[in-house]
Scaffold this motif. Structure first.
Motif, PDB file in Angstrom:
ATOM      1  N   SER A  90       0.923  -1.360  -0.015  1.00 48.97           N
ATOM      2  CA  SER A  90      -0.131   0.099  -0.127  1.00 48.97           C
ATOM      3  C   SER A  90       0.807   1.346   0.089  1.00 48.97           C
ATOM      4  O   SER A  90       0.403   2.385  -0.532  1.00 48.97           O
ATOM      5  CB  SER A  90      -1.038   0.085   1.043  1.00 48.97           C
ATOM      6  OG  SER A  90      -0.258   0.315   2.409  1.00 48.97           O
ATOM      7  N   LEU A  91       2.087   1.284   0.632  1.00 45.38           N
ATOM      8  CA  LEU A  91       2.941   2.215   0.432  1.00 45.38           C
ATOM      9  C   LEU A  91       3.778   2.468  -0.778  1.00 45.38           C
ATOM     10  O   LEU A  91       4.524   3.441  -1.228  1.00 45.38           O
ATOM     11  CB  LEU A  91       4.163   2.263   1.582  1.00 45.38           C
ATOM     12  CG  LEU A  91       3.404   2.274   3.164  1.00 45.38           C
ATOM     13  CD1 LEU A  91       4.423   1.867   3.995  1.00 45.38           C
ATOM     14  CD2 LEU A  91       2.778   3.709   3.390  1.00 45.38           C
ATOM     15  N   TYR A 184      -8.117  -1.675   2.783  1.00 47.00           N
ATOM     16  CA  TYR A 184      -8.136  -0.091   2.952  1.00 47.00           C
ATOM     17  C   TYR A 184      -7.322   0.147   1.849  1.00 47.00           C
ATOM     18  O   TYR A 184      -6.791  -0.640   0.739  1.00 47.00           O
ATOM     19  CB  TYR A 184      -7.020   0.077   4.247  1.00 47.00           C
ATOM     20  CG  TYR A 184      -5.835  -0.989   4.142  1.00 47.00           C
ATOM     21  CD1 TYR A 184      -4.802  -0.322   3.601  1.00 47.00           C
ATOM     22  CD2 TYR A 184      -5.756  -1.727   4.944  1.00 47.00           C
ATOM     23  CE1 TYR A 184      -3.377  -1.126   3.511  1.00 47.00           C
ATOM     24  CE2 TYR A 184      -4.437  -2.566   5.209  1.00 47.00           C
ATOM     25  CZ  TYR A 184      -3.353  -2.181   4.408  1.00 47.00           C
ATOM     26  OH  TYR A 184      -2.301  -2.962   4.561  1.00 47.00           O
ATOM     27  N   VAL A 185      -7.200   1.494   1.582  1.00 44.98           N
ATOM     28  CA  VAL A 185      -6.101   2.204   0.614  1.00 44.98           C
ATOM     29  C   VAL A 185      -5.296   3.328   1.303  1.00 44.98           C
ATOM     30  O   VAL A 185      -5.727   3.624   2.602  1.00 44.98           O
ATOM     31  CB  VAL A 185      -7.207   2.905  -0.285  1.00 44.98           C
ATOM     32  CG1 VAL A 185      -8.082   2.016  -1.130  1.00 44.98           C
ATOM     33  CG2 VAL A 185      -7.888   4.020   0.307  1.00 44.98           C
ATOM     34  N   SER A 186      -4.158   3.516   0.665  1.00 44.98           N
ATOM     35  CA  SER A 186      -3.425   4.524   1.074  1.00 44.98           C
ATOM     36  C   SER A 186      -3.810   5.843   0.585  1.00 44.98           C
ATOM     37  O   SER A 186      -4.116   5.826  -0.576  1.00 44.98           O
ATOM     38  CB  SER A 186      -1.914   4.090   0.909  1.00 44.98           C
ATOM     39  OG  SER A 186      -1.325   3.160   1.652  1.00 44.98           O
ATOM     40  N   VAL A 187      -3.651   6.914   1.196  1.00 46.22           N
ATOM     41  CA  VAL A 187      -4.090   8.359   0.858  1.00 46.22           C
ATOM     42  C   VAL A 187      -2.545   9.000   1.044  1.00 46.22           C
ATOM     43  O   VAL A 187      -2.093   9.152   1.966  1.00 46.22           O
ATOM     44  CB  VAL A 187      -5.047   8.990   1.369  1.00 46.22           C
ATOM     45  CG1 VAL A 187      -5.320  10.384   1.035  1.00 46.22           C
ATOM     46  CG2 VAL A 187      -6.132   8.222   1.090  1.00 46.22           C
ATOM     47  N   ARG A 199      -0.907   7.777   4.213  1.00 46.73           N
ATOM     48  CA  ARG A 199      -1.720   6.844   5.561  1.00 46.73           C
ATOM     49  C   ARG A 199      -2.599   6.004   5.143  1.00 46.73           C
ATOM     50  O   ARG A 199      -3.266   6.338   3.708  1.00 46.73           O
ATOM     51  CB  ARG A 199      -2.513   8.013   6.413  1.00 46.73           C
ATOM     52  CG  ARG A 199      -1.441   9.020   7.319  1.00 46.73           C
ATOM     53  CD  ARG A 199      -0.523   8.342   8.256  1.00 46.73           C
ATOM     54  NE  ARG A 199       0.170   9.456   8.876  1.00 46.73           N
ATOM     55  CZ  ARG A 199       1.464   9.898   8.462  1.00 46.73           C
ATOM     56  NH1 ARG A 199       2.004   9.607   7.316  1.00 46.73           N
ATOM     57  NH2 ARG A 199       1.955  10.837   9.423  1.00 46.73           N
ATOM     58  N   GLN A 200      -3.205   4.974   5.696  1.00 45.14           N
ATOM     59  CA  GLN A 200      -4.129   4.046   5.427  1.00 45.14           C
ATOM     60  C   GLN A 200      -5.441   4.397   5.987  1.00 45.14           C
ATOM     61  O   GLN A 200      -5.647   4.660   7.153  1.00 45.14           O
ATOM     62  CB  GLN A 200      -3.446   2.633   5.663  1.00 45.14           C
ATOM     63  CG  GLN A 200      -2.396   2.355   4.980  1.00 45.14           C
ATOM     64  CD  GLN A 200      -1.040   2.779   5.302  1.00 45.14           C
ATOM     65  OE1 GLN A 200      -0.932   3.041   6.311  1.00 45.14           O
ATOM     66  NE2 GLN A 200      -0.317   3.220   4.407  1.00 45.14           N
ATOM     67  N   GLY A 396      -1.931   1.480  11.880  1.00 39.87           N
ATOM     68  CA  GLY A 396      -0.435   1.855  12.571  1.00 39.87           C
ATOM     69  C   GLY A 396       0.524   0.455  12.494  1.00 39.87           C
ATOM     70  O   GLY A 396      -0.052  -0.599  12.225  1.00 39.87           O
ATOM     71  N   PRO A 397       1.571   0.918  13.310  1.00 45.10           N
ATOM     72  CA  PRO A 397       2.377  -0.432  13.644  1.00 45.10           C
ATOM     73  C   PRO A 397       1.925  -1.288  14.446  1.00 45.10           C
ATOM     74  O   PRO A 397       0.986  -0.966  15.282  1.00 45.10           O
ATOM     75  CB  PRO A 397       3.493   0.579  14.256  1.00 45.10           C
ATOM     76  CG  PRO A 397       3.440   1.882  13.859  1.00 45.10           C
ATOM     77  CD  PRO A 397       1.980   2.204  13.806  1.00 45.10           C
TER      78      PRO A 397
END
Length: 404
Positions: A90-91, A184-187, A199-200, A396-397
């Motif tokens: 996603s990143l 999810y998607v990353s923005v 961020r996801q 997050g992590p």
């Protein structure tokens, strides 16, 4: 599998490495970002670096992977690796970046442990690293192939305020892309200092809707680095704007089949659960679904009415809600919002599954703050649900691994 020689070395040195791993990861990030500031500016989450959560998560994943290699030869921690691979995809993480990480990680190991890192020790841990890296690279290749494309543009069709601190955006990607309920998607946004931070956000509606919906919660502390992207989206994005988004990823997806489900969420963690419920409703599912949600108050509950409506649309679903703050004058309102429908229960306090009749073959999906998910998982295990049937998503992590 590790070579027998390396396995023996890892087994002998794992306590030393594990004891120093957070110092190692701190040194690793400091040196890598000093030499490659663009990685912190445009790829890594600056908020997670500032609060130290990313280094804790990295330390936990390395220690967990090495432990599995020596304690259960021939086995890999598949769930952990899948979660990491989806986040990397996603990143837009590339294969070449694994070599960069290797360079600075092993430099940090040498600096922290000094003479304790003999050639044999270095070779054994090098083997561990590349086993983990090559496994992730393979998983990420498959995810990229399945996605078919990387970053795309999505137009904001609608902005809707959900609560005082939460807004939902309806997005229309340039090209239609399917997703599985729960993904999810990353923005990616360009912040005022020029950083392109990512961020996801979970997709909070069903794939059948065509458009995508993400739900964004602002952080009240405007100076908090962990909220810089969400706060920017909350404060600046309006209908007609165009966002840069990734293809959908994520491994917490609606379990297939017709078996019973427990969908448990707290706070903003309701978003992937909404996608699952919306999909079940859109497909006319008659599965037994137990929906559990915990929140601070009815006013803070994001998509509260929508959650109740989706459950009411499913003949085999029941809804159990807990609020830490449920003022007397809102008790009747909460009951009315549930529509007095059988199977809708609203209670004061923290989520408690002991009174819920759980089927023996139930599969659970959890999303929300880590303390909530740990408490729910512990209750489920105590009630006889096998650990293999409990799945979770972390925003997050993954600090669950670090604490394991």
């Amino acid at each position: 599998m590790l070579s027998p020689e390396s396995a023996a070395t890892i087994r002998a040195t794992l306590p030393v490495i594990a004891g120093a791993i957070q110092d190692i990861t701190a040194r690793f990030y400091d040196t890598m970002f000093a030499d490659n500031p663009e990685l912190l500016r445009d790829l890594f989450n600056r908020g997670n670096q500032a609060n130290g959560e990313q280094r804790v998560a990295l330390a936990g994943s390395i220690a967990a992977f090495a432990t599995v290699l020596v304690e259960r030869p021939g086995e890999l921690p598949g769930t952990m690796l899948s979660r990491i691979a989806n986040k990397h995809a996603s990143l837009g993480v590339t294969e070449e970046q694994y070599a960069v990480v290797h360079k600075y990680l092993f430099g940090a190991i040498g600096e922290v442990l000094g003479d304790a890192v003999t050639p044999e020790v270095a070779q054994a841990w090098d083997e561990v690293y590349w086993l983990m890296a090559e496994t992730l690279i393979g998983l990420e290749r498959a995810l990229y192939r399945e996605a078919g494309r990387g970053w795309t543009r999505a137009t904001v069709i609608e902005r809707r305020d959900e609560t005082a601190d939460v807004v939902a955006f309806l997005l229309r990607p340039d090209l239609p892309m399917p997703f599985r309920p729960g993904q999810y998607v990353s923005v990616q946004v360009t912040l005022p200092d020029g950083a392109r931070q990512i961020r996801q956000y979970s997709l909070s509606n069903a794939p059948q809707r065509g458009d995508w919906r993400i739900t964004v919660k602002r952080v009240r502390d405007e100076g908090a680095p962990e909220g810089e992207v969400s706060n920017w989206l909350y404060g600046h994005v309006r209908a007609g704007d165009v966002l840069s988004v990734s293809a959908p990823f994520g491994d917490l997806t609606l379990p297939e089949g017709d078996g019973p489900l427990l969908l448990a969420s707290a706070g903003i963690g309701v978003t992937p659960i909404l996608s699952m419920l919306d999909h079940l409703a859109a497909t006319g599912s008659e599965r037994r679904v137990l929906v559990v949600h915990a929140d601070r108050s009815p006013d803070a509950h994001v998509h509260r009415e929508e959650l109740a409506d989706l459950v009411a649309a499913l003949p085999g679903a029941t809804l159990h809600r807990w609020y830490e703050d449920l003022p007397l004058d809102q008790v009747d309102d909460a009951a009315h919002a549930a529509g007095h429908v059988a199977g809708h229960v609203t209670a004061l306090g923290r989520a408690d599954l002991s009174a819920i009749d759980l089927p023996g073959d139930v599969v659970a999906c959890l999303c929300g703050p880590l303390p909530f998910m740990r408490a729910v998982r512990a209750q489920l295990v105590e009630l006889g649900v096998p650990a293999s049937g409990i799945h979770y998503e972390v925003f997050g992590p993954d600090l669950w691994i670090a604490a394991a």
